[in-house]
Design a protein around this motif. Structure first.
Motif, mmCIF file in Angstrom:
data_model
loop_
_atom_site.group_PDB
_atom_site.id
_atom_site.type_symbol
_atom_site.label_atom_id
_atom_site.label_comp_id
_atom_site.label_asym_id
_atom_site.label_seq_id
_atom_site.Cartn_x
_atom_site.Cartn_y
_atom_site.Cartn_z
ATOM 1 N N LYS B 161 0.795 -1.224 0.000
ATOM 2 C CA LYS B 161 0.000 0.000 0.000
ATOM 3 C C LYS B 161 0.828 1.275 0.000
ATOM 4 O O LYS B 161 0.294 2.352 -0.132
ATOM 5 C CB LYS B 161 -0.903 0.033 1.244
ATOM 6 C CG LYS B 161 -1.885 -1.111 1.355
ATOM 7 C CD LYS B 161 -3.342 -0.590 1.309
ATOM 8 C CE LYS B 161 -4.333 -1.739 1.387
ATOM 9 N NZ LYS B 161 -4.502 -2.255 2.760
ATOM 10 N N PHE B 162 2.139 1.184 0.210
ATOM 11 C CA PHE B 162 2.920 2.417 0.314
ATOM 12 C C PHE B 162 4.008 2.438 -0.750
ATOM 13 O O PHE B 162 4.900 1.601 -0.751
ATOM 14 C CB PHE B 162 3.578 2.537 1.698
ATOM 15 C CG PHE B 162 2.597 2.807 2.804
ATOM 16 C CD1 PHE B 162 1.942 1.758 3.433
ATOM 17 C CD2 PHE B 162 2.307 4.111 3.194
ATOM 18 C CE1 PHE B 162 1.031 2.000 4.438
ATOM 19 C CE2 PHE B 162 1.401 4.360 4.206
ATOM 20 C CZ PHE B 162 0.756 3.308 4.829
ATOM 21 N N THR B 163 3.951 3.427 -1.623
ATOM 22 C CA THR B 163 4.994 3.506 -2.646
ATOM 23 C C THR B 163 6.306 4.023 -2.078
ATOM 24 O O THR B 163 7.351 3.870 -2.685
ATOM 25 C CB THR B 163 4.572 4.457 -3.779
ATOM 26 O OG1 THR B 163 4.145 5.689 -3.177
ATOM 27 C CG2 THR B 163 3.463 3.852 -4.594
ATOM 28 N N GLN B 164 6.228 4.646 -0.877
ATOM 29 C CA GLN B 164 7.483 5.165 -0.327
ATOM 30 C C GLN B 164 8.415 4.053 0.121
ATOM 31 O O GLN B 164 9.584 4.272 0.359
ATOM 32 C CB GLN B 164 7.230 6.067 0.892
ATOM 33 C CG GLN B 164 6.439 7.314 0.605
ATOM 34 C CD GLN B 164 4.986 7.102 0.960
ATOM 35 O OE1 GLN B 164 4.452 6.012 0.723
ATOM 36 N NE2 GLN B 164 4.367 8.124 1.516
ATOM 37 N N VAL B 165 7.846 2.844 0.240
ATOM 38 C CA VAL B 165 8.666 1.737 0.710
ATOM 39 C C VAL B 165 9.226 0.985 -0.487
ATOM 40 O O VAL B 165 8.479 0.427 -1.275
ATOM 41 C CB VAL B 165 7.823 0.779 1.582
ATOM 42 C CG1 VAL B 165 8.619 -0.454 1.931
ATOM 43 C CG2 VAL B 165 7.360 1.496 2.822
ATOM 44 N N GLU B 166 10.554 0.989 -0.617
ATOM 45 C CA GLU B 166 11.145 0.305 -1.770
ATOM 46 C C GLU B 166 11.185 -1.199 -1.539
ATOM 47 O O GLU B 166 10.831 -1.985 -2.391
ATOM 48 C CB GLU B 166 12.553 0.858 -2.003
ATOM 49 C CG GLU B 166 13.065 0.583 -3.390
ATOM 50 C CD GLU B 166 14.484 1.117 -3.580
ATOM 51 O OE1 GLU B 166 14.959 1.884 -2.719
ATOM 52 O OE2 GLU B 166 15.110 0.742 -4.578
ATOM 53 N N PHE B 167 11.644 -1.570 -0.354
ATOM 54 C CA PHE B 167 11.650 -2.990 -0.006
ATOM 55 C C PHE B 167 11.179 -3.146 1.426
ATOM 56 O O PHE B 167 11.404 -2.272 2.258
ATOM 57 C CB PHE B 167 13.064 -3.581 -0.094
ATOM 58 C CG PHE B 167 13.641 -3.561 -1.470
ATOM 59 C CD1 PHE B 167 14.648 -2.671 -1.780
ATOM 60 C CD2 PHE B 167 13.171 -4.423 -2.447
ATOM 61 C CE1 PHE B 167 15.194 -2.650 -3.049
ATOM 62 C CE2 PHE B 167 13.708 -4.397 -3.722
ATOM 63 C CZ PHE B 167 14.719 -3.508 -4.028
ATOM 64 N N ALA B 168 10.554 -4.278 1.722
ATOM 65 C CA ALA B 168 10.127 -4.537 3.094
ATOM 66 C C ALA B 168 10.351 -6.013 3.385
ATOM 67 O O ALA B 168 10.035 -6.870 2.558
ATOM 68 C CB ALA B 168 8.662 -4.174 3.268
ATOM 69 N N GLY B 169 10.920 -6.324 4.565
ATOM 70 C CA GLY B 169 11.199 -7.734 4.856
ATOM 71 C C GLY B 169 11.164 -8.011 6.342
ATOM 72 O O GLY B 169 11.312 -7.117 7.166
#
Lengths: 108, 866
Positions: B161-169
């Protein structure tokens, strides 16, 4: 054993030969007459500086020249140490070159 | 010079020639040049002469520069030779000086390395400024908790839902995971389950395998190099299958071992997709995963934090009902090691506070040794005034003398630096084992550090030497030879202050060491409320190991005569306990609490000799204990619920359907005496038993041990044999304090040593200075001990002043530190008296050694000393 480089040896010899007339110009001329190369004043002064440090040569001021505004020359004289250095150099030269025939152009 | 009087030698070239000082003083350069100029003019004309003049002026100038360098070198080496000669002449002073300074420098170097190391945590991640962790903070009216982990369900939301997040893990950990390959079977710790994206967020080097696809499928795993070595010695494991917790996984990569300077270390990473069906992956209130994100470039952190705040608000209905306030924040990964103050961090965190204390101590120690050095140098110079006076009379110029003396002190400080570096290199392995770090001298070999250190050393030498050198070289020879004291009034006061300051610091350090040592001893040996002697503990993965056969296992182990009892539990005192929600029956919404728990069996309380304050322990006869889920609580838990008389608790119930409290134990320290005893509840849940405690009779230890090993193999063939002794495990709780104690002890030693150096030097100086006075006193009938006392008077005064300052300050600080422990000793008199006495004795011995020589000398010699 006192070690002298070639230049040091030649300069000492010049001073010896020139007796009371050994100063910058004359030593340089003498050097040129033997080797044919013009010695840079700076490197000559440097070599002399080292020779003085080792105690072979001393600097003396001469009397001022007999003319108006005459400068004082600085004359170089050999010390007994310097003479000994030359004697050793001569001895080594003799020993090394003893019994070696005159190197002439023709070689078989 | 004959013709051509109108043509003079070139003017500007002449000014160049005049600048060559040596050639003008020792040789007649102007004369020679002029003569040659006119000669050439005669032979070849004015133009050629001028050309020659210019060219040779320049080349000669170049030679002149060479000469200047040469002379500089010669002068430098002459000074060096003289400096070394002087140093060797005054051996005693020089050695004291060098030693004192190098101790201080060595300390500083090591502290510098340590500080650099601590600051370097997690600084190697690519795009590190964009990498953050998201911890969670829960606040209710009564308590606040902050955890480094977060809910697993957060990541999909952030990613999608967030474009500001490039990667999340995510990364979640398990210890005691059974790993099996062919015949090799071990427990592995630091086993992580993670998303593929973790490799895009944290920089983890891949040795084999593809970084971009390693964990994109379920049931895949990457191993670190050393882990792989354990199972696949020599073979390349990629593509092979390894069994983890009874599931076969395919190895898709080998990664480098986690470096020392990271806040999160792992041995194995399994693809998180293998757990996607677990209940906690979507259950918002459960915070199991370390959650990491990499923000897209240009995203502002604060704005983003506010945006995800909404997510926090919708965290869970349950939380809302309980009135909890949930906050998400963004924690830069670089700052975690030093600034994160959350509970349950994976690796022991560093602390900015301790770093600051170390830095300050380092600076203090350096200050002490530098001030000692300056003191001793000026003392030494003033003792050499006679020598300097004679040299002046013999014609030494003032600038030369000054340069000579300064050169000496710089040489000493550089020599001290060399010794310090060598000593540091030798000591680093010990420091590493002491503090649990991995420091290397290599880390300091870069341009800025080395030049900084050398510049600092040279400046110290300059600073120490210039003032005394300045004064010494400026005095008239007559005054010097008469040995007039150069330093009166002010200087003596400064010197006394420095000595007093050193005493204060040394006394404080000794008091600190003794206090810490006593506190640790107190914690280790006071009664924690249960019996930790002679207990051997076997550890198992909590996977229904004992289901239906607990009694059989106990019987089997009981067959050895040295084994007097056995009990099983979910955890043991000294290991971290988890919390769980518990509430008084009927009050689920209002009074739900997070309380630590222990699942135990019938024999646990007897085995550990835990006393009951009310009610009874669990018993086999009462079937209800097992099937109704009876609860036993400790006194703290009783008080928490308002039952100040433990009897009141008996019969009360928790949970719906209700489970009764059948007993209240006396409070026992299950967590180390640093903390006060928290509320605890216990019940029976055999599936959760992970620890098996055996009470041993210590007399037949080795035979008991081999028996246990054999039995273990018999009863649990698939589980690696892993045991430890309870008392040493419990002592591990005090590891941090032990570290502090050791470091403090070392600092004290260093402080004392440096102070000794200082006193030694000053005593020697005093003794020499007052030799004549001593001689006269002896002639008039004074005794050796009388003279000793007279000369020591100054030092004793400094010591008393130092004590008066150090005691209150130390008391205040150590008291505060002790108060931070729930169970602590009082500061007491012992540390204070010991500290001052120790310093007193050291000072007296040091001073006496110096002064004894002068005091017992023949007065005739002393009076002749001039």
């Amino acid at each position: 054993m006192i070690e002298l480089t070639k230049n040091e040896e030649l300069i000492l010899l010049s001073i010896w030969k020139l007796k009371d007339n050994a100063y910058g110009v004359t030593v340089r001329q003498n050097y040129k007459s033997i080797t044919g190369k013009e010695l840079n004043y700076g490197s000559m002064y440097n070599t002399l500086y080292l020779l003085v440090r080792r105690g072979f040569v001393v600097n003396n001021e001469s009397d001022p020249e007999a003319k108006k505004g005459g400068r004082r020359k600085i004359l170089y004289t050999l010390t007994p140490e310097g003479i000994r250095a030359l004697k050793e150099a001569q001895k080594i030269q003799k020993l090394a070159w003893d019994n070696i025939p005159d190197l002439s152009i023709e070689e078989s | 010079m004959g013709s051509g009087n109108e043509i003079k030698t070139p003017h500007f070239a002449n000014s160049l020639l005049k600048r060559m000082s040596v050639y003008n003083d020792r040789h007649s350069i102007l004369y020679d040049f002029e003569e040659t100029f006119y000669e050439i003019m005669e032979d070849e004309g004015a133009f050629k002469a001028k050309c020659w003049y210019w060219i040779n002026a320049i080349t000669t100038y170049l030679e002149f520069l060479k000469l200047k360098c040469l002379r500089g070198l010669i002068m430098f080496f002459t000074y060096l030779k003289t400096a070394l000669r002087n140093i060797r002449r005054h051996k005693k002073y020089s050695i004291i000086n060098i030693t004192g300074l190098s101790i201080g420098m060595c300390c500083c170097i090591i502290i510098l390395l340590y500080v650099k190391f601590e600051l370097s945590y997690d600084n190697y991640h690519k795009d590190g400024s964009r990498v953050y962790r998201i911890p969670i903070k829960k606040e209710t009216k009564s308590r606040k908790v902050a955890w480094p982990t977060n809910t697993a369900a957060l990541i999909p939301v952030l990613r999608d839902k967030f474009t500001q997040v490039e990667f999340a893990g995510r990364l979640t950990f398990d210890n005691f995971v059974t790993v099996k390959y062919k015949d090799k079977i071990y427990y592995e710790n630091n086993v992580a389950w993670g998303d593929q994206d973790i490799f895009n967020i944290l920089t983890i080097g891949f040795l084999h395998g593809d970084r971009l696809t390693a964990l994109t499928n379920p049931n895949t795993v990457v191993l670190t190099k050393s882990t792989a070595e354990k199972y696949f010695r020599g073979e390349n494991p990629v593509g092979k299958s390894i069994n983890i917790n009874n599931r076969d996984m395919k190895i898709t990569g080998i990664i480098v071992d986690s470096p020392q300077n990271t806040h999160i270390k792992f041995n194995i990473i399994v693809s998180l997709l293998s757990q996607k069906d677990q209940w906690w992956m979507t259950h918002w209130p459960t915070a199991m995963c370390y959650t990491y994100i990499k923000l897209a470039p240009g995203v502002e952190v604060d704005k983003f934090e506010k945006q995800i705040a909404d997510l926090a608000d919708n965290y869970s209905i349950e939380s809302k009902r309980r009135g909890e306030k949930i906050t998400f924040s963004l924690q830069p990964v670089k700052d975690i090691h030093l600034y994160s103050h959350l509970d349950f961090e994976k690796e022991s965190p560093g602390s900015v506070l301790y770093l600051f204390i170390f830095c300050t101590s380092g600076i203090l120690i350096l200050l002490i040794s530098c001030s000692n050095y300056i003191n001793l140098t000026s003392a030494r110079f003033s003792n050499r005034s006679k020598e300097v006076g004679i040299r002046k009379v013999a014609g030494a110029c003032r600038a030369q003398l000054f340069a000579q003396l300064v050169c000496e002190s710089v040489t000493i400080s550089l020599a001290a630096l060399i010794i310090a570096v060598i000593t540091a290199k030798l000591l680093i392995p010990y420091v590493n084992s002491l503090v649990g770090a991995k420091l290397e001298i290599r880390n300091l070999i870069n341009f800025s550090d080395i030049s900084g250190i050398i510049v600092f050393t040279v400046i110290t030498g300059l600073a120490a030497g210039s003032y005394p050198a300045f004064i010494t070289s400026s005095l008239k020879p007559a005054a010097l030879i008469r040995n007039i004291s150069l330093f009166s009034g002010n200087r003596i006061f400064i010197r006394k202050m420095l000595v007093t300051g050193q005493f204060v610091i040394s006394i404080f350090l000794i008091i600190g060491s003794i206090t810490v040592y006593r506190q640790i001893g107190y914690m280790k040996y006071s009664d924690p409320g249960f019996d930790k002697q002679q207990k051997l503990v076997l550890q198992f993965p909590a996977e229904s190991v004992f289901t239906n056969r607990l009694e059989t296992v106990k019987e089997e182990f009981g067959k050895h005569p040295s084994i007097t009892g056995a009990a099983a539990s979910s955890s043991i005192p000294g290991r971290r306990l988890s919390t769980s929600r518990i509430f008084p029956s009927g009050e689920r919404a209002a009074k739900s609490m997070s309380i630590k728990f222990l699942r135990i069996d019938h024999d646990f309380l007897q085995l550990y000799k835990i006393k009951m304050a009310a009610g009874r322990p669990f018993s086999k006869e009462m079937k209800s204990d097992r099937f109704l889920g009876s609860i036993i609580i400790n006194e703290s838990m009783a008080r928490l619920n308002g039952w100040y008389n433990p009897e009141e608790a008996i019969g009360k119930t928790f949970y719906d359907p209700p489970r009764p409290v059948v007993g209240v134990t006396e409070d026992f320290n299950f967590q180390g005496l640093q903390r006060s005893i928290e509320p605890l509840y216990m019940n029976i849940w055999p599936e959760k038993f992970a620890y098996f405690t055996l009470a041993l009779d210590i007399k037949n230890l080795s035979s008991a041990l081999s028996f246990i090993k054999v039995k273990h193999l018999e009863l649990f063939p698939d589980i690696p044999f892993n045991y430890f002794f309870l008392d040493s495990a419990f002592e591990d709780l005090y590891q941090f304090e032990e570290k502090v104690s050791r470091v403090f002890g070392i600092f004290s030693l260093i402080g004392i040593l440096i102070s000794c150096m200082g006193i030694l030097g000053l005593a020697a100086y005093t003794a020499e200075r007052r030799t004549k006075e001593i001689g006269i006193r002896k002639t008039l009938g004074a005794s050796v001990s009388g003279i000793l006392l007279l000369l020591s008077k100054d030092f004793i005064k400094c010591l008393v002043t130092g004590t008066l300052i150090a005691w209150p300050v130390s008391y205040f600080i150590m008291n505060k530190w002790l108060q931070s422990f729930a169970y602590h000793t009082n500061p007491g008199w012992i540390p204070f008296i010991t500290a001052s006495t120790l310093i007193l004795i050291t000072a007296i011995i040091t001073v006496s050694l110096q002064i004894l020589k002068s005091a017992s000398a023949n007065p005739v010699d002393s009076l002749k000393y001039e």
